[in-house]
Design an enzyme around this catalytic site. Structure first.
Site, PDB file in Angstrom:
ATOM      1  N   THR A  37     -25.827  -1.349  12.400  1.00  0.00           N
ATOM      2  CA  THR A  37     -25.898  -1.590  10.951  1.00  0.00           C
ATOM      3  C   THR A  37     -25.412  -3.020  10.722  1.00  0.00           C
ATOM      4  N   PHE A  82     -16.708   6.978  16.900  1.00  0.00           N
ATOM      5  CA  PHE A  82     -16.262   5.894  16.009  1.00  0.00           C
ATOM      6  C   PHE A  82     -17.293   5.628  14.915  1.00  0.00           C
ATOM      7  N   ALA A  84     -19.415   5.056  11.927  1.00  0.00           N
ATOM      8  CA  ALA A  84     -19.201   5.376  10.512  1.00  0.00           C
ATOM      9  C   ALA A  84     -19.445   4.144   9.671  1.00  0.00           C
ATOM     10  N   THR A 126      -9.106   8.613   9.761  1.00  0.00           N
ATOM     11  CA  THR A 126      -8.285   7.602   9.100  1.00  0.00           C
ATOM     12  C   THR A 126      -7.164   8.244   8.278  1.00  0.00           C
ATOM     13  N   ASP A 127      -6.088   7.495   8.078  1.00  0.00           N
ATOM     14  CA  ASP A 127      -5.003   8.000   7.215  1.00  0.00           C
ATOM     15  C   ASP A 127      -5.453   8.107   5.757  1.00  0.00           C
ATOM     16  N   GLU A 128      -6.577   7.447   5.417  1.00  0.00           N
ATOM     17  CA  GLU A 128      -7.013   7.440   4.018  1.00  0.00           C
ATOM     18  C   GLU A 128      -7.430   8.833   3.529  1.00  0.00           C
ATOM     19  N   TYR A 154     -15.455   6.551   0.535  1.00  0.00           N
ATOM     20  CA  TYR A 154     -15.270   6.396   1.993  1.00  0.00           C
ATOM     21  C   TYR A 154     -14.350   7.488   2.534  1.00  0.00           C
ATOM     22  N   LYS A 158     -14.964  10.756   5.110  1.00  0.00           N
ATOM     23  CA  LYS A 158     -14.220  10.955   6.363  1.00  0.00           C
ATOM     24  C   LYS A 158     -13.500  12.310   6.334  1.00  0.00           C
ATOM     25  N   ASN A 183      -4.365   1.237   8.999  1.00  0.00           N
ATOM     26  CA  ASN A 183      -5.202   0.018   9.023  1.00  0.00           C
ATOM     27  C   ASN A 183      -5.032  -0.767  10.325  1.00  0.00           C
ATOM     28  N   LYS A 193     -13.074  -7.134   5.700  1.00  0.00           N
ATOM     29  CA  LYS A 193     -11.774  -6.476   5.605  1.00  0.00           C
ATOM     30  C   LYS A 193     -10.692  -7.534   5.366  1.00  0.00           C
ATOM     31  N   TYR A 211      -6.472  -8.403  -4.695  1.00  0.00           N
ATOM     32  CA  TYR A 211      -6.776  -7.398  -5.724  1.00  0.00           C
ATOM     33  C   TYR A 211      -5.518  -7.018  -6.518  1.00  0.00           C
ATOM     34  N   ASN A 253       0.150  -6.390   0.401  1.00  0.00           N
ATOM     35  CA  ASN A 253      -0.898  -7.403   0.601  1.00  0.00           C
ATOM     36  C   ASN A 253      -0.399  -8.819   0.326  1.00  0.00           C
ATOM     37  N   ASP A 277      -8.660  -5.543  -9.926  1.00  0.00           N
ATOM     38  CA  ASP A 277      -8.316  -4.560  -8.893  1.00  0.00           C
ATOM     39  C   ASP A 277      -9.527  -3.731  -8.475  1.00  0.00           C
TER      40      ASP A 277
HETATM   41  P1  NAD Z   1     -16.974  -0.874  11.837  1.00  0.00           P
HETATM   42  O1  NAD Z   1     -17.638  -0.801  10.511  1.00  0.00           O
HETATM   43  O2  NAD Z   1     -16.514  -2.211  12.363  1.00  0.00           O
HETATM   44  O3  NAD Z   1     -17.908  -0.235  12.958  1.00  0.00           O
HETATM   45  C1  NAD Z   1     -18.667   0.926  12.759  1.00  0.00           C
HETATM   46  C2  NAD Z   1     -19.784   0.929  13.796  1.00  0.00           C
HETATM   47  O4  NAD Z   1     -20.516   2.140  13.652  1.00  0.00           O
HETATM   48  C3  NAD Z   1     -20.790  -0.213  13.619  1.00  0.00           C
HETATM   49  O5  NAD Z   1     -21.040  -0.819  14.863  1.00  0.00           O
HETATM   50  C4  NAD Z   1     -22.025   0.465  13.075  1.00  0.00           C
HETATM   51  O6  NAD Z   1     -23.235  -0.179  13.464  1.00  0.00           O
HETATM   52  C5  NAD Z   1     -21.909   1.848  13.688  1.00  0.00           C
HETATM   53  N1  NAD Z   1     -22.607   2.893  12.915  1.00  0.00           N
HETATM   54  C6  NAD Z   1     -22.528   3.122  11.579  1.00  0.00           C
HETATM   55  N2  NAD Z   1     -23.298   4.168  11.239  1.00  0.00           N
HETATM   56  C7  NAD Z   1     -23.870   4.613  12.388  1.00  0.00           C
HETATM   57  C8  NAD Z   1     -24.758   5.676  12.690  1.00  0.00           C
HETATM   58  N3  NAD Z   1     -25.231   6.480  11.732  1.00  0.00           N
HETATM   59  N4  NAD Z   1     -25.125   5.868  13.977  1.00  0.00           N
HETATM   60  C9  NAD Z   1     -24.649   5.057  14.962  1.00  0.00           C
HETATM   61  N5  NAD Z   1     -23.833   4.015  14.729  1.00  0.00           N
HETATM   62  C10 NAD Z   1     -23.431   3.811  13.451  1.00  0.00           C
HETATM   63  O7  NAD Z   1     -15.758   0.132  11.738  1.00  0.00           O
HETATM   64  P2  NAD Z   1     -14.375   0.179  12.537  1.00  0.00           P
HETATM   65  O8  NAD Z   1     -13.350  -0.507  11.726  1.00  0.00           O
HETATM   66  O9  NAD Z   1     -14.586  -0.212  13.946  1.00  0.00           O
HETATM   67  O10 NAD Z   1     -14.064   1.731  12.446  1.00  0.00           O
HETATM   68  C11 NAD Z   1     -14.467   2.626  13.485  1.00  0.00           C
HETATM   69  C12 NAD Z   1     -13.998   4.020  13.135  1.00  0.00           C
HETATM   70  O11 NAD Z   1     -12.579   4.041  12.989  1.00  0.00           O
HETATM   71  C13 NAD Z   1     -14.564   4.555  11.819  1.00  0.00           C
HETATM   72  O12 NAD Z   1     -14.879   5.913  11.990  1.00  0.00           O
HETATM   73  C14 NAD Z   1     -13.414   4.390  10.830  1.00  0.00           C
HETATM   74  O13 NAD Z   1     -13.482   5.352   9.818  1.00  0.00           O
HETATM   75  C15 NAD Z   1     -12.216   4.591  11.735  1.00  0.00           C
HETATM   76  N6  NAD Z   1     -10.975   3.917  11.316  1.00  0.00           N
HETATM   77  C16 NAD Z   1     -10.972   2.573  11.056  1.00  0.00           C
HETATM   78  C17 NAD Z   1      -9.779   1.938  10.709  1.00  0.00           C
HETATM   79  C18 NAD Z   1      -9.719   0.461  10.446  1.00  0.00           C
HETATM   80  O14 NAD Z   1      -8.664  -0.049  10.017  1.00  0.00           O
HETATM   81  N7  NAD Z   1     -10.761  -0.306  10.700  1.00  0.00           N
HETATM   82  C19 NAD Z   1      -8.589   2.693  10.618  1.00  0.00           C
HETATM   83  C20 NAD Z   1      -8.651   4.070  10.885  1.00  0.00           C
HETATM   84  C21 NAD Z   1      -9.838   4.660  11.251  1.00  0.00           C
HETATM   85  P1  TYD Z   2      -9.217  -3.286   3.446  1.00  0.00           P
HETATM   86  O1  TYD Z   2      -9.115  -4.249   4.573  1.00  0.00           O
HETATM   87  O2  TYD Z   2     -10.500  -3.208   2.684  1.00  0.00           O
HETATM   88  O3  TYD Z   2      -8.777  -1.867   4.015  1.00  0.00           O
HETATM   89  P2  TYD Z   2      -8.498  -0.467   3.217  1.00  0.00           P
HETATM   90  O4  TYD Z   2      -8.962  -0.581   1.827  1.00  0.00           O
HETATM   91  O5  TYD Z   2      -9.332   0.493   4.004  1.00  0.00           O
HETATM   92  O6  TYD Z   2      -7.031  -0.234   3.334  1.00  0.00           O
HETATM   93  O7  TYD Z   2      -8.083  -3.627   2.379  1.00  0.00           O
HETATM   94  C1  TYD Z   2      -6.708  -3.664   2.746  1.00  0.00           C
HETATM   95  C2  TYD Z   2      -5.895  -3.940   1.497  1.00  0.00           C
HETATM   96  O8  TYD Z   2      -6.236  -5.255   1.020  1.00  0.00           O
HETATM   97  C3  TYD Z   2      -6.232  -3.008   0.351  1.00  0.00           C
HETATM   98  O9  TYD Z   2      -5.052  -2.731  -0.386  1.00  0.00           O
HETATM   99  C4  TYD Z   2      -7.202  -3.788  -0.512  1.00  0.00           C
HETATM  100  C5  TYD Z   2      -6.737  -5.227  -0.309  1.00  0.00           C
HETATM  101  N1  TYD Z   2      -7.815  -6.252  -0.417  1.00  0.00           N
HETATM  102  C6  TYD Z   2      -7.652  -7.353  -1.282  1.00  0.00           C
HETATM  103  O10 TYD Z   2      -6.619  -7.516  -1.958  1.00  0.00           O
HETATM  104  N2  TYD Z   2      -8.670  -8.268  -1.344  1.00  0.00           N
HETATM  105  C7  TYD Z   2      -9.817  -8.147  -0.618  1.00  0.00           C
HETATM  106  O11 TYD Z   2     -10.728  -9.009  -0.753  1.00  0.00           O
HETATM  107  C8  TYD Z   2      -9.963  -7.028   0.269  1.00  0.00           C
HETATM  108  C9  TYD Z   2     -11.204  -6.835   1.086  1.00  0.00           C
HETATM  109  C10 TYD Z   2      -8.927  -6.107   0.338  1.00  0.00           C
END
Ligand code: NAD
Ligand code: TYD
Length: 341
Positions: A37, A82, A84, A126-128, A154, A158, A183, A193, A211, A253, A277
């Site tokens: 994606t 993973f 998503a 995720t913790d969310e 989101y 999950k 996170n 992010k 935000y 933040n 926000d």
């Molecule tokens: P990311 O968005 O960087 O990567 C997601 C990957 O999944 C991408 O490569 C995308 O192409 C692939 N994908 C999406 N939909 C798909 C589908 N239908 N079939 C096959 N591939 C698909 O996300 P990330 O940050 O690496 O997160 C990975 C996982 O960890 C997710 O499930 C997310 O919910 C979870 N997670 C992320 C965080 C974080 O802080 N990033 C924290 C806790 C949990």
């Molecule tokens: P994010 O990285 O989107 O992770 P999550 O919402 O899944 O925790 O955001 C982390 C924190 O940063 C969240 O409180 C929202 C804030 N944020 C901003 O203040 N500005 C931004 O442009 C973004 C993307 C996030």
């Protein structure tokens, strides 16, 4: 030799996970499945693509036929899911892809794994899913017993996936495991992010959009510690169990922004823009990861002060990687997300 299907392996955490396993010389074949994606990027695993242990397949976890074919061809024994849609702001713009990949995708993957057979099925959550915590009660953290109360499309998608995973254990006795992490930050995180967005904006001479009042709290964990935790749960976790994973590192933040500005030699006044926000913005996340420590002996190894420096340095040294992303489609998203704030 064991064969592990790693879905979403070209994303941020998935690519760090397969890199960790390959660099450790793990005795396993890794089938790396990714739909590629907007967030999936083959450049994230370019250094691994020639490794004989890794087989990359472009495909969707909603595609049962493709998944069945992977079982037939490679004899999948374990799954780490993973894959998503992962960005809260995008889920506010439209929840369709989140329900499709996160809910339907997980259901299809579970069904194929059940029909074909699987030794371990690890759902990366995720913790969310637990919702939000009060900021004036620091003693309260999310435990595995905290009820699910997702607040964004989101996290709702999950949580729905987590419920399906749970039900396949109780109904079908599938050997599932669920991890719920806070996170992450580190190399290869998509620059939508907070941390990579702010670091790369500053390198481009742009402001960083904070935000609301900037006082929302997250528990930040270095991605390698998360990958280590997932591997630990895959190896030694108890089927049917949920494991919370966190950094014991709550920061708001504003604090994260101050650290980034300091490391990059920028001042608050010239670089920070407070913006409207996020709707439904969760105030605080904090994880109690004592079950991981107690039962599996896992604890984070990286200290925030050093790991954030390593992370910022990575974005400074890998500008070709993020500059290629921050063009085209990304610009449209940025305009839509931030223009009216
Ligand atoms: P990311 O968005 O960087 O990567 C997601 C990957 O999944 C991408 O490569 C995308 O192409 C692939 N994908 C999406 N939909 C798909 C589908 N239908 N079939 C096959 N591939 C698909 O996300 P990330 O940050 O690496 O997160 C990975 C996982 O960890 C997710 O499930 C997310 O919910 C979870 N997670 C992320 C965080 C974080 O802080 N990033 C924290 C806790 C949990
Ligand atoms: P994010 O990285 O989107 O992770 P999550 O919402 O899944 O925790 O955001 C982390 C924190 O940063 C969240 O409180 C929202 C804030 N944020 C901003 O203040 N500005 C931004 O442009 C973004 C993307 C996030």
């Amino acid at each position: 030799m064991r064969t592990i299907l790693v879905t979403g392996a070209a994303g941020f955490i998935g690519s760090n996970f397969v890199r960790m396993l390959v660099s450790r010389g793990v005795d396993a074949r890794l089938v790396a499945l990714d739909k590629l994606t907007y967030a999936g990027n083959l450049a994230n695993i370019a250094d691994l693509i020639d490794d004989e242990r890794l087989i990359f397949v472009r495909g969707d976890i909603c595609d049962a036929e493709l998944l069945s074919g992977l079982w037939d061809k490679h004899g999948i024994g374990e799954v780490v899911n993973f894959a998503a849609e992962s960005h809260v702001d995008r889920s506010i713009m439209g929840s369709g892809p989140f329900v499709s990949s996160n809910v339907v995708g997980t259901q299809v993957l579970l069904d194929v794994a059940r029909n074909k057979g699987v030794n371990r099925f690890l759902q990366v959550s995720t913790d969310e899913v637990y919702g939000t915590l009060p900021e004036d009660k620091p003693e309260i953290k999310f435990t595995e017993q905290t009820p699910l109360a997702p607040n964004s499309p989101y996290s709702a998608s999950k949580a729905a996936a987590d419920c399906l995973v749970r039900s396949y254990f109780h109904t079908f006795h599938m050997p599932v495991l669920t991890t719920r992490c806070s996170n992450n930050y580190g190399p290869y995180q998509f620059p939508e992010k907070l941390i990579p967005l702010f670091v790369t904006n500053l390198m481009e001479g742009k402001k960083v959009p904070l935000y609301g009042d900037g006082l929302n709290v997250r528990d930040w964990l270095y991605v390698e510690d998360h990958c280590e935790a997932i591997w630990t749960v895959l190896e030694r976790g108890r089927p049917g169990e949920v494991y919370n994973i966190g950094g014991n590192n709550e920061l708001n933040n504003r604090r994260i922004t101050e650290v980034i500005l300091r490391e990059m030699g920028k001042s608050w006044d010239e670089s920070v823009q407070y913006v409207k926000d996020r709707p439904g913005h969760d105030r605080r996340y904090a994880i109690d990861a004592s079950k991981m420590q107690r039962e599996l002996g896992w604890a984070p190894r990286h200290r925030f002060e050093e790991a954030i420096r390593t992370t910022i340095r990575w974005y400074i040294e890998n500008q070709a990687w993020w500059r290629a992303i921050k063009s085209g489609e990304y610009l449209k998203y940025y305009q839509q997300q931030y223009a009216s704030r």
